[in-house]
Enzyme design. Structure first.
Site, PDB file in Angstrom:
ATOM      1  N   ALA A 108      25.285 -42.188  -5.634  1.00 59.45           N
ATOM      2  CA  ALA A 108      25.930 -41.437  -6.715  1.00 59.45           C
ATOM      3  C   ALA A 108      26.909 -40.423  -6.142  1.00 59.45           C
ATOM      4  CB  ALA A 108      24.873 -40.714  -7.540  1.00 59.45           C
ATOM      5  N   ASN A 158      29.541 -30.461  -0.175  1.00 63.34           N
ATOM      6  CA  ASN A 158      30.178 -30.402  -1.495  1.00 63.34           C
ATOM      7  C   ASN A 158      29.450 -29.414  -2.395  1.00 63.34           C
ATOM      8  OD1 ASN A 158      29.000 -31.703  -4.164  1.00 63.34           O
ATOM      9  ND2 ASN A 158      28.093 -32.855  -2.458  1.00 63.34           N
ATOM     10  N   PHE A 184      28.826 -31.060 -10.657  1.00 65.03           N
ATOM     11  CA  PHE A 184      28.815 -32.010 -11.789  1.00 65.03           C
ATOM     12  C   PHE A 184      30.129 -31.996 -12.557  1.00 65.03           C
ATOM     13  CE2 PHE A 184      23.898 -32.117 -12.690  1.00 65.03           C
ATOM     14  CZ  PHE A 184      23.723 -32.789 -11.506  1.00 65.03           C
ATOM     15  N   SER A 211      20.520 -31.766  -7.576  1.00 71.48           N
ATOM     16  CA  SER A 211      21.805 -31.245  -7.110  1.00 71.48           C
ATOM     17  C   SER A 211      21.663 -29.746  -6.869  1.00 71.48           C
ATOM     18  CB  SER A 211      22.896 -31.476  -8.149  1.00 71.48           C
ATOM     19  OG  SER A 211      24.019 -30.682  -7.810  1.00 71.48           O
ATOM     20  N   ASN A 239      24.071 -27.719  -6.833  1.00 68.58           N
ATOM     21  CA  ASN A 239      25.298 -27.051  -7.285  1.00 68.58           C
ATOM     22  C   ASN A 239      25.319 -26.689  -8.756  1.00 68.58           C
ATOM     23  OD1 ASN A 239      26.452 -27.260  -4.653  1.00 68.58           O
ATOM     24  ND2 ASN A 239      26.742 -29.448  -5.057  1.00 68.58           N
ATOM     25  N   THR A 240      24.233 -26.918  -9.467  1.00 62.98           N
ATOM     26  CA  THR A 240      24.080 -26.432 -10.839  1.00 62.98           C
ATOM     27  C   THR A 240      22.911 -25.458 -10.808  1.00 62.98           C
ATOM     28  OG1 THR A 240      24.920 -28.468 -11.832  1.00 62.98           O
ATOM     29  CG2 THR A 240      23.538 -27.084 -13.227  1.00 62.98           C
ATOM     30  N   LYS A 252      15.571 -38.633  -8.546  1.00 66.66           N
ATOM     31  CA  LYS A 252      16.220 -38.299  -7.267  1.00 66.66           C
ATOM     32  C   LYS A 252      15.833 -36.887  -6.869  1.00 66.66           C
ATOM     33  CE  LYS A 252      20.659 -38.488  -4.877  1.00 66.66           C
ATOM     34  NZ  LYS A 252      22.049 -38.985  -4.995  1.00 66.66           N
ATOM     35  N   ASN A 279      18.758 -36.183  -2.193  1.00 66.04           N
ATOM     36  CA  ASN A 279      20.066 -35.574  -2.424  1.00 66.04           C
ATOM     37  C   ASN A 279      20.545 -34.821  -1.175  1.00 66.04           C
ATOM     38  OD1 ASN A 279      22.321 -34.595  -3.980  1.00 66.04           O
ATOM     39  ND2 ASN A 279      21.043 -34.869  -5.790  1.00 66.04           N
ATOM     40  N   GLY A 338      25.641 -36.702   5.042  1.00 68.99           N
ATOM     41  CA  GLY A 338      26.161 -37.384   6.222  1.00 68.99           C
ATOM     42  C   GLY A 338      25.201 -37.287   7.401  1.00 68.99           C
ATOM     43  N   GLY A 373      22.676 -39.856   5.419  1.00 67.87           N
ATOM     44  CA  GLY A 373      23.091 -40.025   6.811  1.00 67.87           C
ATOM     45  C   GLY A 373      23.072 -41.447   7.339  1.00 67.87           C
ATOM     46  N   SER A 394      28.618 -40.548   2.518  1.00 66.60           N
ATOM     47  CA  SER A 394      29.446 -39.731   3.425  1.00 66.60           C
ATOM     48  C   SER A 394      30.016 -40.516   4.594  1.00 66.60           C
ATOM     49  CB  SER A 394      28.631 -38.549   3.965  1.00 66.60           C
ATOM     50  OG  SER A 394      28.185 -37.742   2.908  1.00 66.60           O
TER      51      SER A 394
END
Ligand SMILES: Cc1cc2nc3c(=O)[nH]c(=O)nc-3n(C[C@H](O)[C@H](O)[C@H](O)COP(=O)(O)O)c2cc1C
Length: 364
Positions: free
Chosen positions: A61, A110, A114, A173, A175-176, A214, A243, A266, A295, A317
């Site tokens: 994703a 990153n 979202f 995630s 980032n939220t 996930k 993730n 990665g 990775g 990645s």
């Protein structure tokens, strides 16, 4: 075609801002010639969640967030493609810059947050390809400003059930703000209960769509105990481990970029995510299969994920640094490994290293 793209376009993409390069790569996939996906060696096929995967190598994703290119990715040789994360309503995500390469480490950070064109736009694209075949999973997430995040997952299950090969609940995630709390205790159990219910309602039209969770590689082992326990009780179909990580391993060469906030993926994520995969495998005790992500950049690392407990793998990645030819290379190396060990198929190797891995000291 793949070789040409890798030789000509990739060096140029590497000169662009990482997010511009990504947009261009997604658009460039329109140029992939039409026609059936290449046939895979029969030894690579796996049956998981009641679905037949022609090979176990999936597009993770985040690459095709808006469902623009699943068929091109399948034609390039991926065994399955996960579209998303999709949120119910469109949202822009975090301000740019929000995507960074760590070339010396072959890592990516990153904090996209979202960015999504929203359910309606993505559904239209997936509905337009209905009947095209190929396994396309839909990864779903909550809007940042949502008042009831669980209701967001429920509505996405209802919306996408007719077109999704499987669902992934992205509750990991970084980032939220607050999203990862959905992995905790009562909240996680309530999420599962309501989503499993929604899926049962949707199944009257669409059949029962497999449901995957996930998780973050940053859970503590006691949090992992709880997550796996609840997932088993609620009979989810699988887990993706996992993730991106908010941790930073020591000795990253791109030390300045490594200080950017966001999720790291990665090569620097490989050791941690593979250990968490093995830890999940020993806790799941075969109750559901696992997808190993984090990775993978070679046949060797893909095989290590399988031996740690993955029935399927996903990558993202490494494509930035190695190009799309990597997918074919990984599949060829997996076939070689099967032949060398006289194995009939990959299921024979799933989890064979999990017990020894979980006894080793924690990777740094
Ligand atoms: C730029 C970028 C965007 C991502 N976006 C998402 C996303 O929207 N949803 C999700 O579940 N994972 C997302 N991921 C995480 C990947 O799916 C994957 O779990 C992670 O990158 C580890 O795999 P890798 O090391 O092969 O990249 C993203 C990763 C990257 C690098």
């Amino acid at each position: 075609m793949i070789g040409l793209f890798d030789r000509l376009a990739r060096p140029l993409l590497g000169l662009l801002d990482a997010e511009d390069a990504h947009r261009l790569a997604v658009r460039g996939l329109r140029l992939v010639p039409r026609g059936p996906a290449p046939l895979d060696d029969a030894r690579l096929s796996v049956r998981v969640f009641g679905l037949n995967f022609p090979n176990p190598v999936g597009m993770a994703a985040g690459f095709d967030k808006h469902g623009e290119a699943p068929d091109a990715l399948l034609r390039l040789g991926f065994g399955f493609v996960e579209v998303g994360t999709v949120t119910p309503r469109p949202q822009p995500g975090n301000p740019r810059p929000r995507l960074f390469r760590l070339p010396a480490d072959e890592g990516v950070i990153n904090r996209l947050g979202f960015n999504s064109e929203g359910a309606r736009a993505v559904l239209a694209r997936l509905a337009a390809r209905a009947g095209a075949g190929g396994l396309v999973g839909v990864n779903v997430g909550a809007n940042k400003n949502s008042q009831d995040r669980i209701a967001d997952y429920v509505s996405l299950i209802e919306t996408f059930a007719p077109v999704a090969s499987y669902f992934t609940l992205n509750i990991s995630s970084p980032n939220t703000p607050g999203l990862r709390d959905l992995q905790q205790g009562r909240l996680f159990d309530e999420l599962l209960a309501r989503v499993v219910d929604a899926r049962a309602r949707a199944s009257r039209q669409a059949g029962l769509t497999p449901l995957l969770i996930k998780i973050a590689p940053d859970l503590t082992l006691s949090e992992l105990d709880d997550v796996v326990g609840a997932a088993r009780r609620r009979r989810v179909d699988g887990m993706i481990v996992g993730n991106t990580t908010v941790t930073r391993p020591p000795n990253l060469a791109d030390a300045k970029t490594a200080r950017e906030s966001g999720g790291l993926s990665g090569r620097p994520l490989f050791a941690l995510s593979t250990r968490m995969l093995a830890e999940t495998y020993v806790r799941a005790e075969g109750a559901f299969p696992l997808v190993g992500t984090g990775g993978i950049d070679s046949g060797r690392t893909a095989l290590a994920k399988i031996r740690a407990g993955a029935s399927l793998v996903q990558l993202y990645s490494s494509l930035v640094f190695r190009g799309l030819g990597l997918v074919g290379e990984i599949k060829a190396e997996l076939v070689q490994a099967l032949a060398a060990g006289r194995h009939a198929g990959l299921p024979e190797l799933v989890g064979v290293d999990a017990a020894t891995m979980t006894a080793e000291s924690w990777p740094r």
